[in-house]
Scaffold this motif. Structure first.
Motif, short mmCIF file in Angstrom:
data_model
loop_
_atom_site.label_atom_id
_atom_site.label_comp_id
_atom_site.label_asym_id
_atom_site.label_seq_id
_atom_site.Cartn_x
_atom_site.Cartn_y
_atom_site.Cartn_z
N ILE A 187 0.69 -0.94 0.18
CA ILE A 187 0.04 0.01 0.01
C ILE A 187 0.81 1.30 0.10
O ILE A 187 0.47 2.20 -0.61
CB ILE A 187 -1.06 0.14 1.26
N PRO A 188 1.87 1.32 1.17
CA PRO A 188 2.94 2.72 0.69
C PRO A 188 3.34 2.55 -0.69
O PRO A 188 3.74 3.76 -1.04
CB PRO A 188 3.64 2.55 1.55
N ILE A 189 3.79 1.52 -1.01
CA ILE A 189 4.37 1.71 -2.64
C ILE A 189 3.29 2.16 -3.65
O ILE A 189 3.70 3.06 -4.37
CB ILE A 189 4.77 0.28 -3.09
N ALA A 190 2.12 1.70 -3.61
CA ALA A 190 1.12 2.17 -4.25
C ALA A 190 0.84 3.73 -4.07
O ALA A 190 0.77 4.47 -5.19
CB ALA A 190 -0.36 1.60 -3.92
N ALA A 191 0.92 4.18 -2.92
CA ALA A 191 0.69 5.71 -2.27
C ALA A 191 2.01 6.39 -3.14
O ALA A 191 1.86 7.65 -3.72
CB ALA A 191 0.75 5.85 -1.02
N SER A 192 3.22 5.73 -3.14
CA SER A 192 4.17 6.47 -3.66
C SER A 192 4.14 6.61 -5.05
O SER A 192 4.37 7.40 -5.65
CB SER A 192 5.69 5.62 -3.02
N ALA A 193 3.81 5.45 -5.79
CA ALA A 193 3.46 5.47 -7.25
C ALA A 193 2.68 6.59 -7.67
O ALA A 193 2.71 7.21 -8.51
CB ALA A 193 3.05 4.22 -7.76
N ILE A 194 1.35 6.76 -6.64
CA ILE A 194 0.38 8.02 -7.23
C ILE A 194 1.01 9.23 -7.00
O ILE A 194 0.61 10.05 -7.86
CB ILE A 194 -0.94 7.72 -6.22
N ILE A 195 1.80 9.47 -5.87
CA ILE A 195 2.52 10.59 -5.69
C ILE A 195 3.34 11.17 -7.00
O ILE A 195 3.49 12.08 -7.50
CB ILE A 195 3.13 10.62 -4.57
N ILE A 196 4.29 10.07 -7.41
CA ILE A 196 5.25 10.42 -8.53
C ILE A 196 4.33 10.52 -9.67
O ILE A 196 4.69 11.58 -10.64
CB ILE A 196 6.00 9.05 -8.62
N VAL A 197 3.23 10.02 -10.02
CA VAL A 197 2.30 10.09 -11.10
C VAL A 197 1.68 11.56 -11.11
O VAL A 197 1.90 12.22 -12.23
CB VAL A 197 1.34 9.08 -11.47
N GLN A 198 1.23 11.86 -10.03
CA GLN A 198 0.70 13.11 -10.03
C GLN A 198 1.61 14.45 -10.04
O GLN A 198 1.52 15.45 -10.61
CB GLN A 198 -0.08 13.36 -8.74
N LYS A 199 3.06 14.05 -9.66
CA LYS A 199 3.98 15.26 -9.55
C LYS A 199 4.89 15.07 -10.73
O LYS A 199 5.67 16.21 -10.84
CB LYS A 199 4.41 15.35 -8.08
N VAL A 200 4.90 14.09 -11.38
CA VAL A 200 5.86 14.14 -12.62
C VAL A 200 5.21 13.87 -13.71
O VAL A 200 5.57 14.59 -14.78
CB VAL A 200 6.91 13.04 -11.87
N VAL A 201 4.49 12.75 -13.59
CA VAL A 201 3.90 12.23 -15.34
C VAL A 201 2.79 13.44 -15.66
O VAL A 201 2.99 13.73 -16.72
CB VAL A 201 3.52 10.88 -15.03
N PHE A 202 1.90 13.49 -14.62
CA PHE A 202 0.82 14.58 -15.02
C PHE A 202 1.21 15.95 -15.45
O PHE A 202 0.80 16.61 -16.51
CB PHE A 202 -0.34 14.58 -14.05
N PRO A 203 2.39 16.56 -14.78
CA PRO A 203 2.66 17.85 -15.17
C PRO A 203 3.60 17.72 -16.44
O PRO A 203 3.51 18.85 -17.27
CB PRO A 203 3.74 18.32 -14.10
N LYS A 204 4.22 16.90 -16.93
CA LYS A 204 4.92 16.62 -18.13
C LYS A 204 3.78 16.51 -19.27
O LYS A 204 4.25 17.04 -20.10
CB LYS A 204 5.90 15.42 -18.17
N GLN A 205 2.89 15.90 -19.04
CA GLN A 205 1.90 15.66 -20.07
C GLN A 205 1.03 17.04 -20.21
O GLN A 205 0.60 17.26 -21.28
CB GLN A 205 0.71 14.36 -19.63
N ASP A 206 0.68 17.63 -18.94
CA ASP A 206 0.20 18.76 -19.16
C ASP A 206 0.90 20.02 -19.94
O ASP A 206 0.36 20.85 -20.55
CB ASP A 206 -0.27 19.36 -17.81
N ALA A 207 2.18 19.84 -19.96
CA ALA A 207 3.09 20.80 -20.47
C ALA A 207 3.14 20.84 -22.27
O ALA A 207 3.53 21.67 -22.73
CB ALA A 207 4.57 20.66 -20.19
N LYS A 208 2.62 19.43 -22.55
CA LYS A 208 2.69 19.20 -23.94
C LYS A 208 1.48 19.93 -24.68
O LYS A 208 0.42 18.96 -24.81
CB LYS A 208 2.62 17.80 -24.22
N VAL A 209 1.51 21.11 -25.09
CA VAL A 209 0.36 21.70 -25.53
C VAL A 209 0.62 21.93 -27.06
O VAL A 209 1.59 22.35 -27.65
CB VAL A 209 0.09 23.16 -24.89
#
Length: 378
Positions: free
Chosen positions: A356-378
């Motif tokens: 469960i903490p690994i899953a929480a860590s993965a969600i944090i990484i996705v929210q703070k790393v993956v999503f911002p990179k995808q949002d920056a591709k305009v």
């Protein structure tokens, strides 16, 4: 007069008729030589190196488990140390937290071990009488009347009693006397090693983070540090939340089991506490063990315990766990179930604990790393 010879130009020479590049014109691709022996040798060495690394990791699996558990506990205790650090120096806060943890476990051990010895001695001395009471109880008699002649419950109970009365069978279940003794010694040694590593990790957690940050380029170091703090904070809050849930189950179990007159209520409450540390299935597994033990006291006691734990599991699932764990780790319920099942399949109890903490860590990484990179591709 003799004409001066022009200096040879490699590029021009390559384009002369008959050269390698003039096969299909000036834009032709040069021929490539493939050294099969070199490729095979490098590939073979790579395979051998992978096998060697896998063998080393397999040999060090126990040590890696100790390190992982100690680091997990250190991250879980760090929020308590940080809270005390506001009122006192960090070394003193570490000493207080670690002394409290050791004191709790030592106190539980001294409270539980005598009970285990007494109950085991009582069980060995009065095993035949207990089997006769269970066989002649109204519960077994009624159950025999329901199943009829399909199953002879009396014979099944007697066969089970005869099996467990034979010391050789018990040793065979445990892998032999030497295996049992080795397992106990190994467990005690592992616990001591984990405690020592936890103390070292807790004392040097900040310096370990700073050294880790130095491996990241300076222009990305601040973002990496912020992400790491979020991940380690989520792990620490999860550990504290899970221990809190287990403590609630243990205290309530002690009160309830004492009221209904269950055998060895302190021992059963300790079993409830340990089992509740395992996500999802822990409370259910501990409840089943407690109900089966209460069955030796009386079927009515076991029935009352079963009703209580059914109600408690509903209370924990719909009231306690959401309010405690949602503040610790913001993980959707479906992901919690999937992570716990996958972790338990891959790594047994330890896998379920860290899933469960690994899953929480993965969600944090996705929210703070993956999503911002995808949002920056305009």
């Amino acid at each position: 007069m003799f004409s001066k010879k022009k200096k040879s130009d490699p590029a021009a020479a390559a384009l002369e008729p008959g050269s390698d590049l003039d096969v299909a014109g000036s834009n032709s691709i040069p021929s490539v030589r493939v050294n099969a022996f070199r490729i095979g040798l490098v590939g073979g060495l790579g395979v051998l190196l992978s096998i060697l690394i896998g063998g080393v990791i397999t040999q060090l699996s126990t040590v890696l488990i100790y390190v992982g558990v100690a680091l997990f506990l250190a991250l879980g205790l760090d929020p308590l140390v940080s809270w005390l650090e506001r009122r006192m120096p960090r070394p003193l806060a570490i000493v207080i937290v670690f002394a409290a943890v050791i004191g709790i476990f030592v106190g539980l051990a001294f409270a539980v071990i005598p009970l285990v010895v007494d109950q085991a001695s009582y069980l060995v001395k009065n095993f035949s009488d207990i089997v006769d009471e269970v066989t002649n109880s109204d519960f077994v008699t009624g159950l025999q009347g329901v199943v009829g002649n399909f199953v002879d419950i009396d014979k099944a109970v007697q066969d089970a009693a005869a099996f467990f009365q034979d010391p050789d069978n018990l040793l065979a279940l445990g892998g032999g006397l030497l295996a049992v003794g080795t397992g106990i010694a190994s467990g005690a040694t592992g616990a001591v090693i984990v405690l020592i590593l936890t103390l070292y990790f807790l004392a040097s957690l900040r310096s370990m983070k700073k050294i880790t940050y130095r491996f990241v380029p300076a222009n990305k170091r601040l973002a990496f540090a912020s992400l790491t703090e979020d991940v380690t904070g989520a792990v620490g809050r999860y550990v504290v939340g899970q221990i809190g849930l287990a403590a609630i189950n243990g205290v309530l179990s002690l009160i309830f089991l004492t009221i209904i007159g269950a055998p060895a209520p302190a021992l059963l409450a300790f079993i409830a506490f340990l089992a509740s540390l395992i996500p999802l299935v822990g409370t259910l597994s501990g409840s089943i063990v407690i109900i089966l033990v209460c069955l030796f006291a009386s079927p009515l006691t076991a029935l009352v315990a079963a009703i209580y734990y059914v109600i408690y599991m509903q209370l924990e699932a719909y009231f306690l766990s959401p309010r405690i764990m949602n503040r610790a780790v913001a993980v959707p319920g479906a992901i919690v179930v999937i992570a716990a099942v996958a972790g338990g399949t891959l790594g047994s109890v330890l896998g379920a604990l860290v899933a469960i903490p690994i899953a929480a860590s993965a969600i944090i990484i996705v929210q703070k790393v993956v999503f911002p990179k995808q949002d920056a591709k305009v």
